[in-house]
Design an enzyme around this catalytic site. Sequence first.
Site, PDB file in Angstrom:
ATOM      1  N   GLU A 167       0.852  -1.189   0.000  1.00 36.71           N
ATOM      2  CA  GLU A 167       0.000   0.000   0.000  1.00 36.71           C
ATOM      3  C   GLU A 167       0.892   1.245   0.000  1.00 36.71           C
ATOM      4  O   GLU A 167       0.656   2.193  -0.725  1.00 36.71           O
ATOM      5  CB  GLU A 167      -0.924  -0.013   1.225  1.00 36.71           C
ATOM      6  CG  GLU A 167      -1.871   1.173   1.257  1.00 36.71           C
ATOM      7  CD  GLU A 167      -2.915   1.108   2.371  1.00 36.71           C
ATOM      8  OE1 GLU A 167      -3.256   0.002   2.838  1.00 36.71           O
ATOM      9  OE2 GLU A 167      -3.403   2.177   2.778  1.00 36.71           O
ATOM     10  N   GLU A 222     -10.803  -7.741   3.891  1.00 36.15           N
ATOM     11  CA  GLU A 222     -10.123  -7.827   5.184  1.00 36.15           C
ATOM     12  C   GLU A 222     -10.918  -8.521   6.293  1.00 36.15           C
ATOM     13  O   GLU A 222     -10.328  -9.230   7.108  1.00 36.15           O
ATOM     14  CB  GLU A 222      -9.748  -6.417   5.669  1.00 36.15           C
ATOM     15  CG  GLU A 222      -8.726  -5.738   4.791  1.00 36.15           C
ATOM     16  CD  GLU A 222      -8.582  -4.265   5.161  1.00 36.15           C
ATOM     17  OE1 GLU A 222      -9.488  -3.480   4.806  1.00 36.15           O
ATOM     18  OE2 GLU A 222      -7.605  -3.922   5.824  1.00 36.15           O
ATOM     19  N   ARG A 250      -7.448   2.979  13.201  1.00 34.00           N
ATOM     20  CA  ARG A 250      -8.395   1.878  13.006  1.00 34.00           C
ATOM     21  C   ARG A 250      -8.431   0.955  14.229  1.00 34.00           C
ATOM     22  O   ARG A 250      -9.457   0.339  14.515  1.00 34.00           O
ATOM     23  CB  ARG A 250      -8.100   1.103  11.718  1.00 34.00           C
ATOM     24  CG  ARG A 250      -9.278   0.302  11.226  1.00 34.00           C
ATOM     25  CD  ARG A 250      -9.025  -0.380   9.894  1.00 34.00           C
ATOM     26  NE  ARG A 250      -9.472   0.365   8.734  1.00 34.00           N
ATOM     27  CZ  ARG A 250     -10.730   0.401   8.282  1.00 34.00           C
ATOM     28  NH1 ARG A 250     -11.690  -0.286   8.884  1.00 34.00           N
ATOM     29  NH2 ARG A 250     -11.035   1.106   7.214  1.00 34.00           N
TER      30      ARG A 250
END
Length: 749
Positions: free
Chosen positions: A226, A706, A304
């Site tokens: 990423e 995910e 997160r």
Amino acid sequence: MKNVDSAGHVTGRSIYLDDIPVMQGTLYALPYDAPSAHAHIKKLDVSEAAAMPGVIRILTYKDIPGENQIGGIIPDEPLFAEKEVHFWGMPVALIIATSEDAAIQARKLITIELEELPVITDPREARAKGELIIPPRTFKLGDPKQAWSNCAHVFEGRADTNGQEHLYIETQGAYAYPTEHGSIRISSSTQGPTAVQKTIAKVLGVAMHKVEVDVTRLGGGFGGKEDQASAWATMVALASYLLKKPVKLAMHRMDDMRMTGKRHPYSSDFKIGLDKDLKIVAYEATFHQNAGAAADLSPAVMERTLFHATNSYFVPNVEVTAYCCRTHLPPNTAFRGFGGPQGMFVIESAIAEAARALGVSAREIQRRNLMPEGSEFSYGQIAEHVNATPAWELADKTFDFDKQQKEVDAFNAIGETHKKGMAIMPICFGISFTNTPMNHARALVHVYQDGSVGVSTGGVEMGQGLNTKMVQVAAAVFSIDPSRVKLESTNTTRVANTSPSAASATADLNGKALEIGCNAILERIKEKASRILKSKPEAITIENEAVMNNGQATDLDWKKLIHACHWDRVHLSESGHYATPEIHFDKSKEKGHPFAYHVYGTAVVMVTVDCIRGTYVVDAVKLVHDFGKRMNDAVDIGQIEGGLVQGLGWMTMEEIVYNDKGKLLSNALSTYKVPDIHSVPKEITIEALPTDGHPLAIRRSKAVGEPPLMYGIGVYFAIQNAIKAFRPDARMVFDAPYTPEKVLMSLYA
Ligand code: MTE
Ligand code: LUZ
Ligand code: MOS
């Protein structure tokens, strides 16, 4: 529909970075890193290496025409070390040679004089020393300080999870060559083509339009590409720009493992309070995130963790705080779940601890605290379309938890050397980049005059089946055969300013953009059809390539209509743009509505522990998953199986080891064990929760990339329950991975 890539994959025809035919004169790059995690560089000597036959040049930070800076969120990470190295594996120089072999030989001849500095590998130590990458953040709901006095039971503890190597089958790499006007073209194995483009532009000191990034597919990314594909792409781009030659780098596995960051290890403290009915009244947690030597994506990952700190439970009083701790490990990065799993492990540990102390099953506590419709998350989002209880209930109905538990108990009553354990793992995962501005995407659609269709999106295929879903979207909007649709490579000149393919949102964001683009073309061709058929555009439909007027078949079909459109100069290309509606988040208040929707599910996990050896097998994982209205069964089931196994690998056998000098010891496949065919569950049963899906999901088919990883967390607690059956007074540690060594210690030590 079959995955468009599967035939290519199994016959070896799919093209990965290392399969791209190289051009004449291609040079090979190899990074050199210093053998230390923290040191002043006193002297770097590359003269002997540079003099070796085949070596063209050795680059260092001094050769960078722009900025020596690759930090994505915070500019705190040089491409090449200047005066100091901050982690073992930090690139110091780049060898450019006529062959890979020459580069490898030359690397051995580079010498470096270092003045060693103190090394921190532990996040708690980093926090104590004030080594924080960003200030701590706290999410708060209700008033836990006040609430403790209303709790019948309060428990405290500590929970740790280790890192995880991405182990994408295709290692990091890139291939660059110079084009006209000082421009450069790069093929990169990246989830973030725009991140690569932007980083290269910055390091070379050129405008972004001079850098074209192209991605065909990745042999896996899992978050590891990423942000962390950019360094390698920038290195070859730099070499190619300076030397005016094609330059390639395909990393060797051990270099990749040593030099790249991994899932963040976390060390956390929890405090949980329950009332006499086992309702969780209050929850506090402090998360120490081991960020490594630079920010990379750590602040976003940390966020997160806070978002998912209460998993799928409603807790009225919550206070969770996270610290982003700077250590001397390679900068840790995105990894499937992106901090969510680390947060969820802690509340599951807290529940397990409460269950142990109270002599009840964790299942009872879990069930009584599942989020009801309309409840509030600690970050202010009101939970809607909540499938926590429906998934749990369907799982219980389908798999019969009581019956399973009875079987476990019956086995354990007679088994002396082997014990079984069961655990339930509910999940709740928010879909959207938590950073609201990243939630948009574009797609470019061309309908060619023969009726075939070419589609480009900003999404990257990394094995998750994105391209197949994109073909399905275009074929469905036009109502044509999927074989007419071709997915092009992902290229920054066709689709610009992309967010990385991440956050499980790639199909939603790019698919919605694609739908918008296809619909715009469809409008125009229907208008043309209505003129041919002397009808109204509203009366025209296309059904399986037949053009219908008021539901009646006509002489026109897709091919004829497109041909007619082209000769009537109808515009047959379109760019669609989509930005997720409704979402927002106010960081100053830590409140908002960051997620388009949540994905739920419940897994029941069964394991058998060999109590002589400490080894274990996963007998079964049976789960009910909230797919929404599933658009591709095979792809989505593949994601569940893969995610689950990756999650249980993290929880059980994958053990990252750094020594106290910050050197990675688990640096090869001989010292780092990932699940293989023998360690996957003997049985995996996947049931879909029947729902209408969600309007913000692509064709109501919810994101699936995910969330299933977190079912793997259940394996940890199932093993723990088996240990309890063998030794009721065993000390319960919450310290993943639960390797056989640790299991043995729990059984006897
Ligand atoms: N599946 C495969 N086969 N390979 C991968 O690299 N990455 C995972 C998941 N599934 C991955 C995968 C991660 S980390 C994410 S965020 C999503 O896929 C990204 O794709 P999506 O947004 O299309 O779900
Ligand atoms: N990447 C990111 C992610 O930048 N933001 C996110 O919220 C996210 N979530 C999951 C995976 N990658
Ligand atoms: Mo996935 S961690 O969002 O690449």
